[in-house]
Design a protein around this motif. Structure first.
Motif, PDB file in Angstrom:
ATOM      1  N   ILE A  40     -56.425 -51.714 -11.878  1.00 54.12           N
ATOM      2  CA  ILE A  40     -56.168 -51.363 -10.481  1.00 54.12           C
ATOM      3  C   ILE A  40     -57.011 -50.161 -10.073  1.00 54.12           C
ATOM      4  O   ILE A  40     -57.622 -50.164  -9.002  1.00 54.12           O
ATOM      5  N   LYS A  41     -57.082 -49.134 -10.911  1.00 53.09           N
ATOM      6  CA  LYS A  41     -57.888 -47.934 -10.596  1.00 53.09           C
ATOM      7  C   LYS A  41     -59.362 -48.317 -10.434  1.00 53.09           C
ATOM      8  O   LYS A  41     -60.024 -47.875  -9.489  1.00 53.09           O
ATOM      9  N   ASP A  42     -59.884 -49.146 -11.334  1.00 55.45           N
ATOM     10  CA  ASP A  42     -61.277 -49.596 -11.222  1.00 55.45           C
ATOM     11  C   ASP A  42     -61.499 -50.393  -9.938  1.00 55.45           C
ATOM     12  O   ASP A  42     -62.530 -50.244  -9.274  1.00 55.45           O
ATOM     13  N   SER A  43     -60.545 -51.232  -9.585  1.00 56.69           N
ATOM     14  CA  SER A  43     -60.680 -52.035  -8.364  1.00 56.69           C
ATOM     15  C   SER A  43     -60.652 -51.158  -7.119  1.00 56.69           C
ATOM     16  O   SER A  43     -61.401 -51.400  -6.168  1.00 56.69           O
ATOM     17  N   SER A  84     -60.999 -58.379  -5.570  1.00 57.65           N
ATOM     18  CA  SER A  84     -61.019 -57.917  -6.965  1.00 57.65           C
ATOM     19  C   SER A  84     -59.659 -58.007  -7.652  1.00 57.65           C
ATOM     20  O   SER A  84     -59.586 -58.170  -8.866  1.00 57.65           O
ATOM     21  N   LEU A  85     -58.564 -57.909  -6.888  1.00 59.80           N
ATOM     22  CA  LEU A  85     -57.221 -57.996  -7.485  1.00 59.80           C
ATOM     23  C   LEU A  85     -56.520 -59.325  -7.198  1.00 59.80           C
ATOM     24  O   LEU A  85     -55.342 -59.474  -7.520  1.00 59.80           O
ATOM     25  N   ASP A  90     -51.924 -60.043   3.144  1.00 60.62           N
ATOM     26  CA  ASP A  90     -50.991 -58.921   3.306  1.00 60.62           C
ATOM     27  C   ASP A  90     -50.979 -58.001   2.083  1.00 60.62           C
ATOM     28  O   ASP A  90     -50.093 -57.164   1.938  1.00 60.62           O
ATOM     29  N   LEU A  91     -51.948 -58.153   1.186  1.00 61.14           N
ATOM     30  CA  LEU A  91     -52.149 -57.340  -0.014  1.00 61.14           C
ATOM     31  C   LEU A  91     -51.049 -57.540  -1.065  1.00 61.14           C
ATOM     32  O   LEU A  91     -50.761 -56.651  -1.856  1.00 61.14           O
ATOM     33  N   SER A  92     -50.412 -58.721  -1.096  1.00 58.47           N
ATOM     34  CA  SER A  92     -49.500 -59.055  -2.194  1.00 58.47           C
ATOM     35  C   SER A  92     -50.251 -59.956  -3.171  1.00 58.47           C
ATOM     36  O   SER A  92     -51.118 -60.717  -2.771  1.00 58.47           O
ATOM     37  N   PRO A  93     -49.908 -59.857  -4.450  1.00 67.27           N
ATOM     38  CA  PRO A  93     -50.594 -60.685  -5.455  1.00 67.27           C
ATOM     39  C   PRO A  93     -50.381 -62.174  -5.199  1.00 67.27           C
ATOM     40  O   PRO A  93     -49.283 -62.592  -4.860  1.00 67.27           O
ATOM     41  N   LYS A  94     -51.461 -62.952  -5.353  1.00 68.85           N
ATOM     42  CA  LYS A  94     -51.366 -64.397  -5.170  1.00 68.85           C
ATOM     43  C   LYS A  94     -50.608 -65.047  -6.328  1.00 68.85           C
ATOM     44  O   LYS A  94     -49.897 -66.014  -6.141  1.00 68.85           O
ATOM     45  N   ASP A  95     -50.782 -64.514  -7.530  1.00 66.82           N
ATOM     46  CA  ASP A  95     -50.065 -65.033  -8.681  1.00 66.82           C
ATOM     47  C   ASP A  95     -49.191 -63.927  -9.270  1.00 66.82           C
ATOM     48  O   ASP A  95     -49.229 -62.792  -8.813  1.00 66.82           O
ATOM     49  N   GLY A 100     -46.397 -55.245  -7.347  1.00 62.72           N
ATOM     50  CA  GLY A 100     -46.031 -55.961  -6.127  1.00 62.72           C
ATOM     51  C   GLY A 100     -47.050 -55.725  -5.024  1.00 62.72           C
ATOM     52  O   GLY A 100     -48.197 -55.361  -5.275  1.00 62.72           O
ATOM     53  N   ARG A 101     -46.606 -55.909  -3.797  1.00 58.45           N
ATOM     54  CA  ARG A 101     -47.469 -55.737  -2.624  1.00 58.45           C
ATOM     55  C   ARG A 101     -48.034 -54.319  -2.577  1.00 58.45           C
ATOM     56  O   ARG A 101     -47.322 -53.346  -2.779  1.00 58.45           O
ATOM     57  N   ILE A 102     -49.320 -54.218  -2.305  1.00 61.50           N
ATOM     58  CA  ILE A 102     -50.000 -52.922  -2.238  1.00 61.50           C
ATOM     59  C   ILE A 102     -49.937 -52.404  -0.814  1.00 61.50           C
ATOM     60  O   ILE A 102     -50.155 -53.149   0.139  1.00 61.50           O
TER      61      ILE A 102
END
Length: 191
Positions: A40-43, A84-85, A90-95, A100-102
């Motif tokens: 996450i930090k790299d992304s 990248s993530l 809405d910035l929630s993970p697809k999988d 959770g949502r960012i």
């Protein structure tokens, strides 16, 4: 009644094996969470760097480094972060992920102009931009403590992270990227 020798040793050995298994599970899950934190930090760093698009005309004409369009920079940041993530719009993970949502708490563009003047652009989710400028005496810094040298993008995101045994906590990732001029435009570097 006759007792069997060694039965207590079997129970003790079984307890040690179970304890070692639990400890190994804990170590593996902590490492897994740490890998997600690094990812996450790299992304976030990569996304902030991709948003740092400078105005080449200003750079060529007077050597100043300014972000071309601060509001557009946020759009580029969000798009790169989603890619990248693997996030939805809405910035929630697809999988399924450990996070959770960012939420993007801060997206700020800083520019040093006219030597001792700092311009700050706070860009909201809707693309609205609040501009503040002021003179400074010492080295200006971003909220995470990085010195602003020329044009800097500061980002603060947050998300719920689920760790060991399903414990959930809110985590922030803060980063700053700075576009620094290494030498004057048009100068030859004869090394």
């Amino acid at each position: 009644m006759k007792r069997k020798k060694g039965s207590i040793e079997y129970v003790g050995a079984l307890m040690l094996i179970c304890l070692a298994g639990i400890l190994m599970f804990f170590v593996i899950s902590v490492k897994h969470v740490k890998l997600y934190q690094i990812k996450i930090k790299d992304s976030v760093d990569t996304s902030a760097l991709s948003a740092a698009i400078i105005d080449m005309d200003t750079l060529m004409n007077d050597g100043g480094i300014v972000i071309d369009n601060p509001a557009r920079s946020r759009e580029i940041f969000e798009k790169t972060l989603r890619y990248s993530l693997n996030l939805d719009y809405d910035l929630s993970p697809k999988d399924r992920q450990l996070f959770g949502r960012i939420e993007i708490h801060d997206f700020i563009v800083y520019e040093v102009t006219d030597g001792r003047r700092l311009v700050r652009y706070d860009i909201g989710r809707d693309g609205g931009c609040t501009e503040t400028s002021y003179d400074y005496d010492e080295n200006p810094r971003t909220p995470d403590g990085k010195v602003i040298e020329s044009a800097t993008i500061y980002v603060d995101i947050g998300m719920y992270v689920t760790g060991f045994l399903g414990i959930t906590r809110y985590e922030h990732v803060r980063t700053s990227v700075d576009v620094v001029k290494n030498s004057k435009v048009g100068e030859d570097d004869n090394r």
